[in-house]
Write an enzyme that holds these catalytic residues in place. Sequence first.
Site, mmCIF file in Angstrom:
data_model
loop_
_atom_site.group_PDB
_atom_site.id
_atom_site.type_symbol
_atom_site.label_atom_id
_atom_site.label_comp_id
_atom_site.label_asym_id
_atom_site.label_seq_id
_atom_site.Cartn_x
_atom_site.Cartn_y
_atom_site.Cartn_z
ATOM 1 N N GLU A 5 0.843 -1.249 -0.065
ATOM 2 C CA GLU A 5 -0.150 0.022 -0.037
ATOM 3 C C GLU A 5 0.698 1.293 0.067
ATOM 4 O O GLU A 5 0.602 2.048 0.807
ATOM 5 C CB GLU A 5 -0.969 0.105 1.209
ATOM 6 C CG GLU A 5 -1.934 -1.165 1.037
ATOM 7 C CD GLU A 5 -2.725 -0.998 2.287
ATOM 8 O OE1 GLU A 5 -2.576 -0.676 3.212
ATOM 9 O OE2 GLU A 5 -3.968 -1.735 1.890
ATOM 10 N N ASP A 10 -8.229 -8.852 4.271
ATOM 11 C CA ASP A 10 -8.090 -7.692 5.217
ATOM 12 C C ASP A 10 -9.182 -7.557 6.157
ATOM 13 O O ASP A 10 -9.849 -6.524 5.976
ATOM 14 C CB ASP A 10 -7.815 -6.406 4.365
ATOM 15 C CG ASP A 10 -7.665 -5.240 5.056
ATOM 16 O OD1 ASP A 10 -6.977 -5.570 6.141
ATOM 17 O OD2 ASP A 10 -7.851 -4.006 4.574
ATOM 18 N N GLU A 26 -12.636 -1.902 12.196
ATOM 19 C CA GLU A 26 -12.619 -1.164 10.911
ATOM 20 C C GLU A 26 -13.755 -1.927 9.825
ATOM 21 O O GLU A 26 -14.324 -0.980 9.342
ATOM 22 C CB GLU A 26 -11.214 -1.554 10.124
ATOM 23 C CG GLU A 26 -11.039 -0.864 8.603
ATOM 24 C CD GLU A 26 -9.682 -1.155 8.027
ATOM 25 O OE1 GLU A 26 -8.898 -1.780 8.914
ATOM 26 O OE2 GLU A 26 -9.427 -0.675 7.068
HETATM 27 O O1 GCW Z 1 -6.898 -2.729 6.730
HETATM 28 C C1 GCW Z 1 -6.198 -1.824 5.957
HETATM 29 C C2 GCW Z 1 -6.416 -0.620 6.531
HETATM 30 C C3 GCW Z 1 -5.264 0.280 6.530
HETATM 31 C C4 GCW Z 1 -4.135 -0.329 6.857
HETATM 32 C C5 GCW Z 1 -3.754 -1.652 6.421
HETATM 33 C C6 GCW Z 1 -2.661 -2.459 6.898
HETATM 34 C C7 GCW Z 1 -2.472 0.536 8.384
HETATM 35 O O2 GCW Z 1 -7.679 -0.146 5.864
HETATM 36 O O3 GCW Z 1 -5.659 1.448 7.062
HETATM 37 O O4 GCW Z 1 -3.165 0.487 7.354
HETATM 38 O O5 GCW Z 1 -4.993 -2.588 6.309
HETATM 39 O O6 GCW Z 1 -2.940 -3.440 7.771
HETATM 40 O O7 GCW Z 1 -1.392 -2.032 6.720
#
Ligand code: GCW
Length: 745
Positions: A334, A408, A436
């Site tokens: 990311e 995720d 989240e």
């Molecule tokens: O779940 C996603 C989140 C990001 C997060 C990423 C990760 C810290 O939306 O905000 O960044 O994973 O785990 O690296």
Amino acid sequence: MVHTDRRPRHPGAMSAQDRPGRTPRPQRAILAVLGCLLAALACLPVAQAEDGYELWLRYRPLDAEQAGDYRARFAQLVAPAQTDVQRVTREELVRGLGGMLGRAPTQAQRADRAGALLVGTPASLPAIARLGLELEGLGDEGYLIRSVQADGRAATVVAANTDAGALYGSFHLLRLLQTGQAVDALDLREAPKVKLRVLNHWDDLNRHVERGYSGQSIWDWHRLPDWLDPRYTDYARANASIGINGTVLNNVNANAQILTPMYLDKVAALAGVLRPYGIRVYLSARFSAPMEIGGLKTADPEDPAVRRWWRAKTDEIYALIPDFGGFLVKANSEGQPGPQDFGRSHADGANMLAEAVAPHGGVVMWRAFVYSDEEPDDRHKQAYTEFVPHDGEFRDNVLVQVKNGAIDFQPREPFHPLFGAMPKTPLMMEFQITKEYLGFATHLVYLGPMYEEVLRADTHARGAGSTVARVVDGSLEGHALSGIAGVANIGSDRNWSGSHFDQANWYVFGRMAWDPDAGARAIAQDWVRMTFSPDDAVVEPVVGMMMASHQAAVDYMTPLGLHHLMGRGHHYGPAPWVEGGPRADWTSVYFHRATKDGIGFDRTTGGSDAVSQYARPVAEVFNDPARVPEDFLLWFHHRPWTSRVSSGRSLWDELVHRYSRGVGEVDRMQATWTGLQGRVDDERHHQVERFLAIQRNEAQWWRDASIAYFQTFSGLPLPAGEAPPAQSLEYYKALEFPHAPGDTQ
Ligand code: GCW
């Protein structure tokens, strides 16, 4: 916790008017009257603020009968306080026993009456040495709690090899009292199955918390190191009480400034507060830090100057914090920098840092949450594809930290295929405690059942019984190093976690990190007893709500294995229509793949073939639409709308049924909670009631918006008795939430 004690005074406590005084007579009479009034007031039940600050460590007075019984058992406390850990252990026992039993035990150097509580190690307390207890096998964090005869008198002993073990044992003993257990014939032996039990704070240096829904960061960086907020101590107590022994202070999307001298001083100050509670600090390291704060032209892990920089930086950290835990790294994921930017592998990057911390006994926790920009492959497969070839290349102080599922932290995911697939590398579990994707802090969703489901999943890596828990605790492959991380839900909110029930997720995380085989229900029972009430008329219904809550949220958000259907960016609310934008695998349509013909992501051998990343027996089950657990049907299969599922319904009808079932469960939760009015303090009852109302509305919103959207593909009518969505699809699509909390910055 650290605030004014507003407990009613113990009726037997001496007040001024009881003491022999020299005050003149008439004044004495007036004072006596006043004194009586004051004494009467002191004995009135004083309403205690129940704002959630005290978490599960409330230590309220027990009922008279139970308190009397316990008081006789714990009349005297023999607990040395020569070290900081011993001191906080004794403080906690005095606080806990004093609170629950109405008076603190007397303290003594040696037991000289029946009913002594001996706490310590053979080295710290000769009486414990004399008992000759078998402490082998308890390691340096385990303990035993036993009813014994010490020097001919009945006593209770909390014994360990180390101070930290005695601290954990003391919290366990307090829990026994908090949950009303019998303590007359104790014989408990406990040692953690997992070595590193760590919180990951996604906290930025400006106090924003990524995916945080409980206010600002708990770390008041600006006022550190001079102002040590008492919350830090209470944070440490809470963590120690559930066995958490490490914390990563800053976001994995890291800012290199945390490694500058100014911030390291602040980190050292926090480490000083946490140390007596057995908690080590760790930092998220930004891979490009040598360039950003070190003035180097590269961060290539093979460059000698870069290696030197990290070694020097690490030495600097250890000079300030001798028990520093090590680094957590998100690399080449990311948009974060990483070794691949320099043509090197994850192993090269991790090993460079591992080499720097190794002389100090530190570790590197290297995240496997990676998926590449250019990679057109199913995102589900990418971590496995990138990491498995490097199994065996990581230094022995590296753990690879793997999210529970391959996408995720979705409401429900099958276990990550990396578990069991890297036998030569200790794999650390990464759970998300902050919600989240599960309703932020307003939805009541207890994560215990979800953690349990993942930990008990069988990878079949070494035949049946190769559970994820066995991989993570290191026992499957015989790794000495093991770890579980949880992305914290802690913030500056008075109640720490944004809602009263989200405290349970912090709690269950700690308990399961200590023992990945522990059961979610038993942990919920403990938590409710300690947090709300020991009254069974409260415990059973509340535990019932909690245990049903995860399935309910999955049903009203992403039933049958659907995933990644939330709002773009902030992840708030339903948005299955999300498409376009920078990357396909950040959209909803990429994941649900709904068409006129059907719905679901084909990950079978005929599709993306993600199933083949699992061991054969698992892959076969996941690959077969008739055998795959229905909860993962659309995770692995693209199915026609009219195909039948096990209930006999068509897929479309089942989908609608599950959405409604989830909403119905929230109705039941509301009814249960309303029925508890008067049994739970008004302050917390009220907030939970209001939050459940929000959850009910949002559950309906998820159902309605999702059904309205998917119906445009299925073209099928709603099953009989199902209410149509309250609003048009256009209405739901037009909703915007520009300032939803927790978004990335
Ligand atoms: O779940 C996603 C989140 C990001 C997060 C990423 C990760 C810290 O939306 O905000 O960044 O994973 O785990 O690296």
